[in-house]
Write an enzyme that holds these catalytic residues in place. Sequence first.
Site, PDB file in Angstrom:
ATOM      1  N   GLY A   1      26.164  27.531  21.765  1.00 13.74           N
ATOM      2  CA  GLY A   1      26.283  26.157  21.997  1.00 13.74           C
ATOM      3  C   GLY A   1      27.686  25.928  22.268  1.00 13.74           C
TER       4      GLY A   1
ATOM      5  N   GLY B   1      29.618  26.963  24.474  1.00 11.83           N
ATOM      6  CA  GLY B   1      29.994  26.987  26.076  1.00 11.83           C
ATOM      7  C   GLY B   1      29.306  25.658  26.584  1.00 11.83           C
TER       8      GLY B   1
ATOM      9  N   ASN C   1      29.201  25.191  30.041  1.00 12.24           N
ATOM     10  CA  ASN C   1      28.405  25.649  31.129  1.00 12.24           C
ATOM     11  C   ASN C   1      29.069  26.609  31.869  1.00 12.24           C
ATOM     12  OD1 ASN C   1      27.210  25.572  33.647  1.00 12.24           O
ATOM     13  ND2 ASN C   1      26.795  23.273  33.535  1.00 12.24           N
ATOM     14  N   GLY C   2      28.419  27.765  31.695  1.00 11.98           N
ATOM     15  CA  GLY C   2      28.742  28.791  32.375  1.00 11.98           C
ATOM     16  C   GLY C   2      30.033  29.449  31.875  1.00 11.98           C
ATOM     17  N   LYS C   3      31.255  29.106  32.776  1.00  9.44           N
ATOM     18  CA  LYS C   3      32.363  29.695  32.455  1.00  9.44           C
ATOM     19  C   LYS C   3      33.093  28.505  32.143  1.00  9.44           C
ATOM     20  CE  LYS C   3      33.109  28.902  37.368  1.00  9.44           C
ATOM     21  NZ  LYS C   3      33.095  29.651  38.866  1.00  9.44           N
ATOM     22  N   VAL C   4      32.844  27.235  31.341  1.00  9.95           N
ATOM     23  CA  VAL C   4      33.687  26.654  30.704  1.00  9.95           C
ATOM     24  C   VAL C   4      33.187  26.241  29.314  1.00  9.95           C
ATOM     25  CG1 VAL C   4      34.007  24.042  30.690  1.00  9.95           C
ATOM     26  CG2 VAL C   4      33.611  25.305  32.920  1.00  9.95           C
TER      27      VAL C   4
ATOM     28  N   LYS D   1      38.375  26.711  31.237  1.00  8.46           N
ATOM     29  CA  LYS D   1      37.607  27.190  32.172  1.00  8.46           C
ATOM     30  C   LYS D   1      38.287  28.613  32.528  1.00  8.46           C
ATOM     31  CE  LYS D   1      35.787  26.413  37.082  1.00  8.46           C
ATOM     32  NZ  LYS D   1      35.593  25.298  37.908  1.00  8.46           N
TER      33      LYS D   1
ATOM     34  N   ASP E   1      34.057  19.213  48.012  1.00  2.68           N
ATOM     35  CA  ASP E   1      32.865  19.499  47.365  1.00  2.68           C
ATOM     36  C   ASP E   1      32.269  18.187  46.386  1.00  2.68           C
ATOM     37  OD1 ASP E   1      30.489  20.916  46.958  1.00  2.68           O
ATOM     38  OD2 ASP E   1      31.256  22.370  45.761  1.00  2.68           O
TER      39      ASP E   1
HETATM   40  P1  ADP Z   1      32.104  25.555  38.839  1.00  8.69           P
HETATM   41  O1  ADP Z   1      33.099  26.136  39.523  1.00  8.69           O
HETATM   42  O2  ADP Z   1      31.214  26.731  38.044  1.00  8.69           O
HETATM   43  O3  ADP Z   1      31.137  24.564  39.270  1.00  8.69           O
HETATM   44  P2  ADP Z   1      32.887  23.519  37.215  1.00  8.69           P
HETATM   45  O4  ADP Z   1      34.460  23.120  37.015  1.00  8.69           O
HETATM   46  O5  ADP Z   1      32.228  22.516  38.145  1.00  8.69           O
HETATM   47  O6  ADP Z   1      32.619  24.892  37.304  1.00  8.69           O
HETATM   48  O7  ADP Z   1      32.262  23.281  35.725  1.00  8.69           O
HETATM   49  C1  ADP Z   1      31.102  23.592  35.523  1.00  8.69           C
HETATM   50  C2  ADP Z   1      30.285  22.501  34.584  1.00  8.69           C
HETATM   51  O8  ADP Z   1      31.164  22.641  33.213  1.00  8.69           O
HETATM   52  C3  ADP Z   1      30.496  21.045  34.961  1.00  8.69           C
HETATM   53  O9  ADP Z   1      29.459  20.525  35.704  1.00  8.69           O
HETATM   54  C4  ADP Z   1      30.326  20.417  33.674  1.00  8.69           C
HETATM   55  O10 ADP Z   1      29.174  20.023  33.163  1.00  8.69           O
HETATM   56  C5  ADP Z   1      31.198  21.262  32.633  1.00  8.69           C
HETATM   57  N1  ADP Z   1      32.511  20.719  32.589  1.00  8.69           N
HETATM   58  C6  ADP Z   1      33.525  21.172  33.619  1.00  8.69           C
HETATM   59  N2  ADP Z   1      34.905  20.843  33.311  1.00  8.69           N
HETATM   60  C7  ADP Z   1      34.469  20.117  31.931  1.00  8.69           C
HETATM   61  C8  ADP Z   1      35.294  19.285  31.400  1.00  8.69           C
HETATM   62  N3  ADP Z   1      36.661  19.013  31.593  1.00  8.69           N
HETATM   63  N4  ADP Z   1      34.841  18.691  29.954  1.00  8.69           N
HETATM   64  C9  ADP Z   1      33.598  19.060  29.736  1.00  8.69           C
HETATM   65  N5  ADP Z   1      32.687  19.689  30.729  1.00  8.69           N
HETATM   66  C10 ADP Z   1      33.210  20.185  31.571  1.00  8.69           C
END
Ligand code: ADP
Length: 358
Positions: A33, A35, A37-40, A55, A149
């Site tokens: 939990g 993470g 989302n994926g790489k964040v 990230k 984007d």
């Molecule tokens: P990707 O390049 O894989 O699309 P993103 O930068 O859009 O990566 O981040 C993926 C997801 O992670 C976002 O849609 C959001 O849900 C979450 N996320 C990204 N940045 C943050 C942040 N600063 N704080 C909280 N959640 C974040």
Amino acid sequence: MRQTNISEQLRHFPFPTKRNAVTDEYEFFYFEGVGINGKVFTCFNRQTGQKCALKILKDSNKARREVILHKKASGTCQNIVKVLDVYENMYANNRCLLIIMECMNGGELFNRIRERDDKPFTEREAARIMQSICFAVQFLHDMDIAHRDLKPENLLFSSKDEDAVLKLTDFGNDEKKPLATPCYTPYYVAPEVLSNERYDKACDIWSLGVIMYILLCGYPPFYSLHGQAISAGMKSKIRAGEYQFPKQEWEKVSKEAKDLITLMLTTEPQNRPTIEKVMESSWISRYGTHVPETPLEVPKVLNEEMQNWSEIKAEIHAANAYNRRADEDEVKLNPVSNCVLLKRRQQKRDTAAVQLTQ
Ligand code: ADP
């Protein structure tokens, strides 16, 4: 004039990065939990205790470009997610770039609207949200940066509070620039590398139009109905500017809002308004007095469409790529498997629209 390729230009960051281990200054808890989302991921500053988002990107030209763009954009605009630190670390034998950002605890824009059950979502609130997004886009366009984007998952709320700030993130848009560009010194990243064409700015305006449309009805203006996120049918619809304002959700929405969307979704990029023009419209600039507080069906429709949401997001991403005139072969998306409900809703709306015109 010497020609250098992008790799050379991106070799040095135009700002200091940290080379020590990120774990020196930030703490991670590797449990389920953590993470986002994926790489964040979430992490905590060891000194201040501040919760941050991390990230992780594998080092590449594309990743470097994303880091440079995000850092450059993360200045004084309160509607852009701030970059706090950038690290260059080795991770599992790979060179990685790590972006430490402020943590957006409020989550994605449309999830928050969908989850609301306390008070109605009104047209005025939609206008306020649009103004926040426009501030971010204006800030970027003033710096000759196009985001390229703009999409729902890149719009995040700072917290779960009522007065949370909506911010734009993710500058990792697909690159489509030529491989060589004029350059005088490797420390200077040419604007061309960071994309500054007027055309790309117009692409942002189109995406803003799509977001505004969804904000007012809960579904996107363009559907792909052939099981492919970027089907030939959808392309021709986008090209022809073929969309409707179905009566069921749109009859209660003000004419000003519909006119503004129509302007932003103009097919020819050169005919779309600039971000300044969009922000001058009274629907955005004077929403507090000029936009009615009409309750909208958006949370209900978003909930109805929830199972289609990932397909909708994929479609918006594909449409953005298409609008950027990316090589169409590069747009490889998984086939959309679950379009049935979407089709049914669309048919319902088509019928309503036909009835409206009869
Ligand atoms: P990707 O390049 O894989 O699309 P993103 O930068 O859009 O990566 O981040 C993926 C997801 O992670 C976002 O849609 C959001 O849900 C979450 N996320 C990204 N940045 C943050 C942040 N600063 N704080 C909280 N959640 C974040």
